[in-house]
Design an enzyme around this catalytic site. Sequence first.
Site, PDB file in Angstrom:
ATOM      1  N   GLU A  51       0.832  -1.214   0.000  1.00 49.23           N
ATOM      2  CA  GLU A  51       0.000   0.000   0.000  1.00 49.23           C
ATOM      3  C   GLU A  51       0.865   1.262   0.000  1.00 49.23           C
ATOM      4  OE1 GLU A  51      -2.953  -0.139  -0.666  1.00 49.23           O
ATOM      5  OE2 GLU A  51      -3.671  -2.099  -0.007  1.00 49.23           O
ATOM      6  N   PHE A  53       1.701   5.600   0.086  1.00 49.55           N
ATOM      7  CA  PHE A  53       1.740   6.664   1.088  1.00 49.55           C
ATOM      8  C   PHE A  53       0.341   7.208   1.422  1.00 49.55           C
ATOM      9  CE2 PHE A  53       2.916  11.330   1.839  1.00 49.55           C
ATOM     10  CZ  PHE A  53       3.347  11.113   3.125  1.00 49.55           C
ATOM     11  N   ARG A 282      -1.171  10.968 -12.573  1.00 48.28           N
ATOM     12  CA  ARG A 282      -0.596   9.702 -12.089  1.00 48.28           C
ATOM     13  C   ARG A 282      -0.264   8.851 -13.292  1.00 48.28           C
ATOM     14  NH1 ARG A 282       1.258   5.848  -9.812  1.00 48.28           N
ATOM     15  NH2 ARG A 282       0.446   4.819  -7.935  1.00 48.28           N
ATOM     16  N   THR A 377      -5.417   7.967  -4.816  1.00 52.41           N
ATOM     17  CA  THR A 377      -5.509   8.482  -3.444  1.00 52.41           C
ATOM     18  C   THR A 377      -4.626   9.719  -3.280  1.00 52.41           C
ATOM     19  OG1 THR A 377      -3.825   6.908  -2.712  1.00 52.41           O
ATOM     20  CG2 THR A 377      -6.105   6.287  -2.343  1.00 52.41           C
ATOM     21  N   PHE A 378      -3.592   9.844  -4.128  1.00 53.42           N
ATOM     22  CA  PHE A 378      -2.747  11.053  -4.125  1.00 53.42           C
ATOM     23  C   PHE A 378      -3.624  12.263  -4.459  1.00 53.42           C
ATOM     24  CE2 PHE A 378       1.763  12.469  -4.617  1.00 53.42           C
ATOM     25  CZ  PHE A 378       1.542  13.752  -5.081  1.00 53.42           C
TER      26      PHE A 378
HETATM   27  N1  LIG Z   1       6.323  13.571  -6.149  1.00 51.25           N
HETATM   28  C1  LIG Z   1       5.256  12.935  -6.659  1.00 51.25           C
HETATM   29  N2  LIG Z   1       5.092  11.640  -6.402  1.00 51.25           N
HETATM   30  C2  LIG Z   1       3.983  11.035  -6.901  1.00 51.25           C
HETATM   31  C3  LIG Z   1       3.040  11.735  -7.678  1.00 51.25           C
HETATM   32  N3  LIG Z   1       2.055  10.873  -8.014  1.00 51.25           N
HETATM   33  C4  LIG Z   1       2.380   9.690  -7.458  1.00 51.25           C
HETATM   34  N4  LIG Z   1       3.555   9.779  -6.782  1.00 51.25           N
HETATM   35  C5  LIG Z   1       4.253   8.720  -6.044  1.00 51.25           C
HETATM   36  O1  LIG Z   1       3.554   7.503  -6.195  1.00 51.25           O
HETATM   37  C6  LIG Z   1       2.894   7.160  -4.989  1.00 51.25           C
HETATM   38  C7  LIG Z   1       1.457   6.876  -5.323  1.00 51.25           C
HETATM   39  O2  LIG Z   1       0.975   6.002  -4.465  1.00 51.25           O
HETATM   40  P1  LIG Z   1      -0.273   6.287  -3.531  1.00 51.25           P
HETATM   41  O3  LIG Z   1       0.151   7.233  -2.502  1.00 51.25           O
HETATM   42  O4  LIG Z   1      -0.716   4.938  -3.152  1.00 51.25           O
HETATM   43  O5  LIG Z   1      -1.390   6.949  -4.440  1.00 51.25           O
HETATM   44  P2  LIG Z   1      -2.226   6.252  -5.629  1.00 51.25           P
HETATM   45  O6  LIG Z   1      -1.538   4.965  -5.980  1.00 51.25           O
HETATM   46  O7  LIG Z   1      -2.204   7.270  -6.715  1.00 51.25           O
HETATM   47  O8  LIG Z   1      -3.597   6.004  -5.120  1.00 51.25           O
HETATM   48  C8  LIG Z   1       3.006   8.351  -4.054  1.00 51.25           C
HETATM   49  O9  LIG Z   1       3.092   7.987  -2.732  1.00 51.25           O
HETATM   50  C9  LIG Z   1       4.255   9.036  -4.556  1.00 51.25           C
HETATM   51  O10 LIG Z   1       5.382   8.457  -3.981  1.00 51.25           O
HETATM   52  C10 LIG Z   1       3.280  13.120  -7.938  1.00 51.25           C
HETATM   53  O11 LIG Z   1       2.505  13.803  -8.594  1.00 51.25           O
HETATM   54  N5  LIG Z   1       4.391  13.666  -7.388  1.00 51.25           N
HETATM   55 MG   LIG Z   2      -1.608   3.303  -4.366  1.00 47.92          MG
END
Ligand SMILES: Nc1nc2c(ncn2[C@@H]2O[C@H](COP(=O)(O)OP(=O)(O)O)[C@@H](O)[C@H]2O)c(=O)[nH]1
Ligand SMILES: [Mg+2]
Length: 417
Positions: A51, A53, A282, A377-378
């Site tokens: 999972e 962040f 994303r 979720t971001f």
């Molecule tokens: N710096 C940065 N990191 C990102 C971005 N989008 C995704 N990430 C990275 O990819 C991870 C995405 O995982 P998560 O937090 O599970 O969100 P989700 O997978 O989009 O639902 C984040 O924790 C970041 O480490 C962005 O726009 N900027």
């Molecule tokens: Mg995720």
Amino acid sequence: MSTQNCLFEFILLVFFAFCNCSQDYCHIDSDCGPNYGSKDRYLLYDVNPPEGFNLRRDVYMRFAILAYKLKQSKKDELNNFKLVLPPWSRLFHWKYNAEPEHIPWGRFFDLESLKRFAPVIEMYEFFDAINQTYGVKIDEVYVLQHFKDMFETGNFKDRMQIEQCAQKYQINYFFYKNVTSNNVKCLSYHGPATKLSQLLLKSSAKTILLDHAEVALHDMFGDRTYWQCRRSMRFNKDLQKIALDFRQKYLNSSDEFLPENWEDEKPKRSTKGGPYLGVHLRRRDFLRGRAHQVPSINSITQQITNLLEKLNLSQVFIATDADEDEYRDIIKNIPFKTQRYTPDSETREKIKDGGVAIIDQIICSHARYFIGTYESTFSFRIQEEREILGFPPDTTFNCFCKENTECPQPTRWKIVY
Ligand SMILES: Nc1nc2c(ncn2[C@@H]2O[C@H](COP(=O)(O)OP(=O)(O)O)[C@@H](O)[C@H]2O)c(=O)[nH]1
Ligand SMILES: [Mg+2]
């Protein structure tokens, strides 16, 4: 006082002064931590390793609300829990070395603010508080799992039951070699995290770990307590400062558009935000796992350009996990100013991938208009941040469309309290 009594007290004093640590008394130089004899109990939790962040931030809320409610309902001495924050190590999307990083929450969040809402402590505070000379043996570990029959029978009633483990679970113990337990059970579970108080208050264990904590759900999604907790998740002040400097330097944006006291109030919906479009795009694993939803580069370029024209804005800030080549492909045909936050290597070393992600989120949160990625979720966390800041919902709950699809837009989870 008689001489006899004096003598007795003196002997007792000498006895305790030279007695080393027993179960109940700790000599100051002994192995006992400062809180060993205290009534504090410790609730630890961990989340399924893959999972990311931003889901982990949501799981935190479920357990912070449990800790908050336990504290509020304090009736007996068994109810004296501190929630131990699991340090950040080896996140799937983050670069890491062989050694787990164990990044404390204070590097990303304002710990004082978290503590004002609920009794939470960092892992290092937990280690300080208990006897750890020979490592930590956690008294009770429960691995949460879904009821096997839940989907077959359609029984979605709240319930919990110690059962056989549905699979072989490996418990990481936060990647500490000297943390372990010899009392591990599987707990089939359906219900909100707050229901776990029944389990916690029946036990008298000093330390309890709940693994796969993401199985427990929110108590009331979107109620007053939910938003109180969400508001308390302010970002680390150094990260806020970097984001503000960037906005001022490159995006002509400062805090002057924001209402006062936004932290504690129902939003007035009058926040304007800085003169730029905020984008969260994303890519990476979404390209594979959600190919049917992810738009092409050409389509993204077109959607950004159309929005900038429609909103009469001349600059766009793009937060994305795309690599540099893909990012260049996206911006090369956008006829407006584009910005991306890229820290120098020293700053990156200091704030890590998690800090960069938070700075991207802060900058998107302050934009005049935001468009994110469907079901990321971001993006959800940015939308919540904008709710707290008091933006009109039309400027927040938007996401990119895949070409030739119906293009569902995100649910509007608004603050109504
Ligand atoms: N710096 C940065 N990191 C990102 C971005 N989008 C995704 N990430 C990275 O990819 C991870 C995405 O995982 P998560 O937090 O599970 O969100 P989700 O997978 O989009 O639902 C984040 O924790 C970041 O480490 C962005 O726009 N900027
Ligand atoms: Mg995720």
